[in-house]
Design a protein around this motif. Sequence first.
Motif, PDB file in Angstrom:
ATOM      1  N   GLU A  22     -17.663  46.397 -74.471  1.00 38.06           N
ATOM      2  CA  GLU A  22     -19.029  46.349 -73.943  1.00 38.06           C
ATOM      3  C   GLU A  22     -19.281  47.582 -73.061  1.00 38.06           C
ATOM      4  N   GLU A  23     -18.228  48.056 -72.405  1.00 39.02           N
ATOM      5  CA  GLU A  23     -18.215  49.305 -71.632  1.00 39.02           C
ATOM      6  C   GLU A  23     -16.995  50.083 -72.115  1.00 39.02           C
ATOM      7  N   GLU A  36     -12.189  49.878 -66.213  1.00 37.76           N
ATOM      8  CA  GLU A  36     -13.513  50.293 -66.695  1.00 37.76           C
ATOM      9  C   GLU A  36     -13.738  51.767 -66.371  1.00 37.76           C
ATOM     10  N   SER A  91     -19.951  43.611 -81.298  1.00 39.12           N
ATOM     11  CA  SER A  91     -20.497  43.051 -80.065  1.00 39.12           C
ATOM     12  C   SER A  91     -20.872  41.588 -80.318  1.00 39.12           C
ATOM     13  N   PRO A  92     -20.336  40.628 -79.530  1.00 34.03           N
ATOM     14  CA  PRO A  92     -19.356  40.844 -78.463  1.00 34.03           C
ATOM     15  C   PRO A  92     -18.032  41.364 -79.021  1.00 34.03           C
ATOM     16  N   SER A  93     -17.278  42.013 -78.135  1.00 29.51           N
ATOM     17  CA  SER A  93     -16.020  42.609 -78.575  1.00 29.51           C
ATOM     18  C   SER A  93     -14.994  41.533 -78.893  1.00 29.51           C
ATOM     19  N   ASP A 297     -20.776  37.037 -68.942  1.00 27.94           N
ATOM     20  CA  ASP A 297     -22.181  37.406 -69.139  1.00 27.94           C
ATOM     21  C   ASP A 297     -23.039  36.202 -69.523  1.00 27.94           C
ATOM     22  N   HIS A 304     -14.363  36.429 -76.509  1.00 28.34           N
ATOM     23  CA  HIS A 304     -13.676  37.595 -77.083  1.00 28.34           C
ATOM     24  C   HIS A 304     -12.414  37.195 -77.852  1.00 28.34           C
TER      25      HIS A 304
END
Length: 389
Positions: A22-23, A36, A91-93, A297, A304
């Motif tokens: 996601e990042e 991150e 997405s989602p990962s 989220d 995941h």
Amino acid sequence: MSAPNPEHYLRLAPHVCLRLLEEPFLYDRRADELYELNQEGLEALKKCRGHLTMEQVGLEPEFASVCLEEGLLELSPTPWPMPLALGPGPSPSLRYLELQITWRCNLACAHCYLGAAQKVDLGVKRVAAILREFEAMGGLRVMLSGGEPLMHPQWTEINALLAALPLRRVLLSNGLLLERALEGLNCDEVQISLDGLEAGHERLRGKGSFARAVAAAKAVKDSGRELSIATMVHAANLDQMAGLEELVRELGAGEWGIDAPCLSGRLGEHPELAVTPEQAVEAMSRAYGGAFHGGGDGMACGLHLATVAADGKVAQCGFYLDQPLGMAEEGLWTCWARRKAISLKDINGCRDCEAADDCGGGCRFRAPGPLEPDPVMCAAFGMEPKEEA
Ligand code: SF4
Ligand code: SF4
């Protein structure tokens, strides 16, 4: 530590990779840590492929020093180029994959959610294809489970596939065959199941299984690999949790996962082993370490995570094999794209719950219905499961 030579060539350490989830992240599979990154950090780390000097890469010196000290980056006086495959994932990962490589087992545990053992195995070529695709999707951690994974008739070949896999490799085992398999085992971590002290463990797993599981856990530590312990709370181990905690810590487990049972598989035949949500919560409060079942989220559990079963079914987790997303031969990405994540806003009671951010709605399978609160987590957070019209 002396100052790094800016003319030396910089590259990511072998146990480290970049991931576009996601990042953007830097993943250290040895420590199972995700860092991150901002866009600038990502662009700089993408250049750390052993073909440029530290000066040419232009990493911010303080950041470079920290990465070198932590062993995330390495320096060499001569070029040592490495490939970098970095594509965006789904997405989602999909970060965590449970691979039930076989449904064979050398035990017949009273609580097994798979029911009776079966001579069903994922073929080696299929395992190889799944692992390749999982890595390309940005996967982080693969968990080899079963049944008992070491019962797979081609375990040696599967273990060989793991050698060059740049992911965290975790073996989930009952420990009975482990001591022989430890030599040359290509796994970073081994998780052993301990469902109580001797009486509680053997109530589920049979006579003589406790001492062998403890010996296997010690052997894992002696081999230099990381050890984690998984425990199922049940009516016959409730009185042993304090003693079990002492044992788990003495064994040096880096993680202790404690779960409350779901009445599925063989456990459905043993309702006398069920515990109340309050009893489960008290036992589970002793757990420590990470987990991979979580949501995030504003979405519910397993956001995941996927499971591939020994018969090739792909599901959102091992409890949903009767509602598969598809078959492994269709491709992991194709199956994953069919997964419908559940929003906490759609779960009765959870949508207005003040603990929702911390709780995440608990286990969707353990909840009495897919859109109902999980009574165990409600007990953990002191919430009354709300009935909604
Ligand atoms: S505590 Fe209960 S109601 Fe609140 S989010 Fe968790 S499962 Fe839902
Ligand atoms: S349904 Fe339960 S077992 Fe499955 S991912 Fe969610 S928390 Fe984990």
